[in-house]
Every structure is written in structure tokens, then in C-alpha cells.
Motif scaffolding. Structure first.
Motif, PDB file in Angstrom:
ATOM      1  N   LEU A   7      17.410  56.745 -11.958  1.00  0.00           N
ATOM      2  CA  LEU A   7      18.838  56.715 -11.647  1.00  0.00           C
ATOM      3  C   LEU A   7      19.517  57.800 -12.471  1.00  0.00           C
ATOM      4  O   LEU A   7      19.379  57.836 -13.705  1.00  0.00           O
ATOM      5  CB  LEU A   7      19.435  55.347 -11.981  1.00  0.00           C
ATOM      6  N   MET A   8      20.254  58.700 -11.764  1.00  0.00           N
ATOM      7  CA  MET A   8      20.915  59.796 -12.448  1.00  0.00           C
ATOM      8  C   MET A   8      22.427  59.687 -12.223  1.00  0.00           C
ATOM      9  O   MET A   8      22.883  59.407 -11.120  1.00  0.00           O
ATOM     10  CB  MET A   8      20.419  61.145 -11.917  1.00  0.00           C
ATOM     11  N   GLN A   9      23.186  59.906 -13.278  1.00  0.00           N
ATOM     12  CA  GLN A   9      24.638  59.821 -13.215  1.00  0.00           C
ATOM     13  C   GLN A   9      25.245  61.012 -13.944  1.00  0.00           C
ATOM     14  O   GLN A   9      24.904  61.291 -15.087  1.00  0.00           O
ATOM     15  CB  GLN A   9      25.135  58.519 -13.866  1.00  0.00           C
ATOM     16  N   GLU A  10      26.157  61.695 -13.203  1.00  0.00           N
ATOM     17  CA  GLU A  10      26.905  62.760 -13.857  1.00  0.00           C
ATOM     18  C   GLU A  10      28.244  62.185 -14.320  1.00  0.00           C
ATOM     19  O   GLU A  10      28.939  61.508 -13.570  1.00  0.00           O
ATOM     20  CB  GLU A  10      27.154  63.900 -12.872  1.00  0.00           C
ATOM     21  N   PHE A  11      28.592  62.452 -15.557  1.00  0.00           N
ATOM     22  CA  PHE A  11      29.812  61.921 -16.155  1.00  0.00           C
ATOM     23  C   PHE A  11      30.857  63.037 -16.236  1.00  0.00           C
ATOM     24  O   PHE A  11      30.709  63.975 -17.020  1.00  0.00           O
ATOM     25  CB  PHE A  11      29.523  61.343 -17.549  1.00  0.00           C
ATOM     26  N   THR A  12      31.860  62.902 -15.375  1.00  0.00           N
ATOM     27  CA  THR A  12      32.960  63.874 -15.365  1.00  0.00           C
ATOM     28  C   THR A  12      34.061  63.371 -16.292  1.00  0.00           C
ATOM     29  O   THR A  12      34.461  62.205 -16.220  1.00  0.00           O
ATOM     30  CB  THR A  12      33.516  64.035 -13.944  1.00  0.00           C
TER      31      THR A  12
END
Length: 454
Positions: free
Chosen positions: A126-131
Motif C-alpha cells: 500500500l502506497m500513499q503520497e502525503f500532500t
């Protein structure tokens, strides 16, 4: 108005014999004609009172054009779309699910086996980009500014719609009045033609006068054709905004002697002008793009968590990855992007200031022209039209007394008609300017609008 007997000149000092059979028949025809006109007028008044509601008033035309406008509907959808995008842009990016098989043998005795080789792993991640929040807010604000720009464009379209509809209604109203005026003049000249023919047949007139009267009647007929064409053109223009309602009779004209009081302070008024408001919103959009470009100078981080499973005889594994873009050449990329956005902001600001000056000059000229036209209309009512009527009466009196010519009477009547037509055209032009001033900013028709009398 005049009668046939008033047109028959005296030759020497001898009066026309009104008891002559020809004159008696002529007077009978005139009496019958006026009785018929009286009946028609009575019927028209009765029809008007019976169908007073079957008219297209000025305010109804404005409301109808607004209800039929698809441009306003399109702007409403554009605003709604931008607002939805503003909500979406404020959210974090969606997480990314990853599934995979790593290190799968493709040769040897363990080929294509996912359990026998110790390096083969079945992975789920699971990959999440944090803006960052400030960047998400900047993106959301960009779309919010776009929504506000769409609202300003809607106000701009509404103001233009109101101006176009108002001018189309006023054009048709005044063209119909011009047509009625020329038709009334034709009725008088037609009676004049008949009077000269009677006089000629009775030996009391010349053939030249008959031809002159007939030529004057032909000229008026030509003016009627032209006026009817103008009415048809104006009706087509109004039908563009109101549909079939343009085919119904028009109501009373609005009071064009007053303009909104806020025009006393044009500089403040123009800040609310739809065209200027659109430029202001575009400038705010450009500033939002610059704010977003400034926020993009700081890269967003991404985190990935992965679980891997190997064969039964081997241990499971976990992986954690962190990713971040390397902005190794900000001077050539991010800084350039920000500089371009800031330059666009300055471009929009300069265009807005230039447009404000231009609109200020245009509105000032329109207001001055409207005021001058009001003065000219008063001059027409107090001097020009009464003088034209007096000249016609003087020419008619001279002709009846035998000291004037029919050509002088016809010329005086033509000039009187021209004066009245010029007055109507000036009134129409003044009303058109009033419409542009009154609907410089969209107005709510049900609200009371303070006015200023100049």
C-alpha cells in the motif's frame, strides 16, 4: 388636421362653392371616412381594454429573456463544476494498492514455482503520497477562484443580456411609433390628393398641383415601406431574446428620464461593473496559480508499506519505502514556473487597470450624451415641433387665401413629418443609451432602484 374645403384656394376673392355637387359628394366621403376612423378607434380601444394583459411589457421582456437564456445556465454549471473540483482538490491523493510476484524462477527445475525458491515472494503493498495541507489548500483555492470567475462571467452575461433585450424592446417600440406617424401623415396627404383632384376637375386647380400631391403621397408610401421593414427587423431582433412573445403588442415604454443614482460616483461604480469584476477574478485566479507554484517548490513525500510471503519453509518479510522527488534544479524549473505565474498576475493587473480607464471614459461619454439628448428632446418639444406645425398652418392659410402654393403646403408638411421623425429617432437613441446606463450592472427587477433625475 384639415378638410378638403380648407385646401381649395380662393381665386381672386371668390370663395369656393361648397354647395357644388362635386364638393358635396367630396364632403360626404370625408364625413364617412372620419366616421369609419372613429369606429375603428373605438373598436381598438375596446380591444385594448379587453386584452390589456396580452401585451409584452418592458419588464416582462427582461424577465423572459433571462428565463430563456442558456448562457446563464452554462455559467451556472461551470460554477458548480469548479466548486466540486475545489472540494476534490483539498483532499489527500488516493492510496495505491500494489500486488506482485518478485523473483519468480523462469528456468531450471523450480521454474514458475512460487513456493520452492527461497527468493520468490508474493507481495501486497500500500502506497500513499502525503500532500502538505498548504498545497492542498492552494489547489482548492485555485478552483474556488475559478468558481468566482464563473459567477462573474454569469453576471457579465446577465448584464449584456439585459442591455440587449432592453435595446431590442425599445427599438421595436419606437419603430412602431414611427410607422404609425408616417401612416397618419399618409391619410392626410391622401385627402389632400383627393381635394386637388376635385379642384382640378372643377376648374379651380392645376394639373401640376395634382401631380405634386400624388408625388408627395408616393413618397410617403415609400417611407411607410421603409418603416415597415424597420419594424420587422426590430421585431426579429426582439424575438431573439423573448421568442414568440415579441409578436404580441408592446406595453408602455419605461421612464428614460432617470438613471441609477450610483452613476454619480463612476469610479466606485465601475469596481462592480461585470467586465471589471471578471478581470478582477481572472487576476485572483492568476494569483492562486502563483501561490500553487510557490507551494510546489516543496516536494511531497510518499510512503509505501509492503508485505511479502515466500514458501512454507521461509519466513515472511515486510518492506517500508519512502520516496521524495529530487528538485535538484529549482532555478530552472520551480523558480521559472513561479516567475511565469507572477508575471501573469502583473499582466492581469495591468489589463484590469487599462480596462477600468477605458470603461470610465465610455460611461462618462454615454452619460454626457444622455444628458445632452434629454436637453435636445426638450428643445424639440418646446420649439422645433411647434414651429414646424405653425409653418404648416401658415402655408395652408396662404394657400387657402390664394397667396400660397400647394408645393409650399406639401413642403411644410414634409418638413413637419421629418421634424417629428427626427424627434422619435433622437428619443430612441436616448432610450438606447439609457438602457446601457441602467443595466451597466445587473439589477434585480423586483427590487426598488434609487434613481437620479438630471
Amino acid at each position: 388636421m384639415f378638410t378638403h374645403s380648407s385646401l381649395l384656394p380662393r381665386r381672386g376673392m371668390q370663395l369656393v362653392d361648397l354647395g357644388h355637387p362635386i364638393c358635396m359628394r367630396m364632403l360626404t366621403r370625408i364625413r364617412t371616412c372620419f366616421q369609419g376612423v372613429a369606429v375603428l378607434v373605438a373598436l381598438s380601444l375596446a380591444s385594448f381594454h379587453a386584452h390589456a394583459g396580452d401585451v409584452l411589457t418592458f419588464e416582462q421582456a427582461l424577465r423572459l429573456s433571462q428565463a430563456r437564456s442558456q448562457q446563464l445556465v452554462a455559467q451556472n454549471h461551470a460554477t458548480a463544476a469548479a466548486r466540486d473540483m475545489a472540494v476534490s482538490a483539498a483532499q489527500q491523493p488516493d492510496p495505491v494498492l500494489k500486488l506482485g510476484i518478485n523473483n519468480l524462477p523462469i528456468s531450471g527445475p523450480d521454474r514458475f514455482s512460487v513456493t520452492r525458491d527461497f527468493m520468490t515472494m508474493r507481495s501486497v503493498g500500500l502506497m500513499q503520497e502525503f500532500t502538505r495541507q498548504d498545497k492542498r489548500l492552494a489547489r482548492s483555492m485555485r478552483f474556488e477562484r475559478e468558481a468566482q470567475a464563473s459567477e462573474a462571467s454569469r453576471a457579465q452575461a446577465l448584464a449584456q443580456l439585459q442591455r440587449d433585450t432592453a435595446m431590442a424592446w425599445l427599438d421595436l417600440y419606437y419603430q412602431e411609433r414611427m410607422l404609425a406617424l408616417v401612416k397618419a401623415q399618409r391619410d392626410e396627404i391622401r385627402l389632400q390628393v383627393e381635394a386637388t383632384e376635385v379642384a382640378y376637375r372643377g376648374g379651380r386647380g392645376s394639373q401640376t398641383e395634382v401631380h405634386a400631391a400624388r408625388a408627395a403621397l408616393a413618397q410617403v408610401d415609400d417611407r411607410i415601406d421603409q418603416a415597415m421593414r424597420e419594424v420587422s427587423t426590430a421585431q426579429t431582433a426582439l424575438r431573439r431574446w423573448t421568442g414568440r412573445a415579441a409578436d404580441t403588442p408592446l406595453g408602455d415604454a419605461p421612464d428614460t428620464r432617470h438613471v441609477p443614482s450610483h452613476l454619480n460616483d463612476l469610479e466606485s461604480t465601475l469596481t462592480a461593473h461585470p467586465d471589471i469584476t471578471v478581470l478582477i477574478r481572472q487576476e485572483e485566479m492568476a494569483q492562486a496559480d502563483a501561490d500553487l507554484a510557490r507551494a510546489n517548490k516543496q516536494a511531497d513525500w510518499g510512503v509505501e508499506l509492503m508485505l511479502s510471503q515466500r514458501g512454507p519453509g521461509y519466513s515472511k518479510m515486510a518492506s517500508v519505502n519512502v520516496s521524495v522527488p529530487l528538485q535538484w534544479d529549482q532555478k530552472s524549473r520551480q523558480d521559472r514556473d513561479l516567475a511565469a505565474r507572477l508575471a501573469t498576475v502583473e499582466q492581469m493587473r495591468a489589463q484590469r487597470e487599462e480596462a477600468t480607464r477605458e470603461h470610465l471614459a465610455q460611461v462618462t461619454v454615454m452619460l454626457q450624451t444622455w444628458q445632452s439628448s434629454r436637453d435636445r428632446l426638450r428643445r424639440y418639444d418646446s420649439a422645433l415641433i411647434p414651429l414646424a406645425a405653425e409653418r404648416t398652418q401658415a402655408a395652408l392659410t396662404a394657400y387657402r387665401g390664394g397667396s400660397g402654393t400647394l408645393a409650399s403646403v406639401l413642403e411644410a408638411r414634409r418638413m413637419a413629418l421629418d421634424t417629428q421623425m427626427d424627434r422619435l429617432r433622437l428619443d430612441m437613441d436616448t432610450a438606447r443609451i439609457w438602457a446601457q446606463l441602467n443595466y451597466l450592472i445587473p439589477v434585480e427587477h423586483d427590487a426598488a432602484i434609487p434613481v437620479l433625475d438630471h
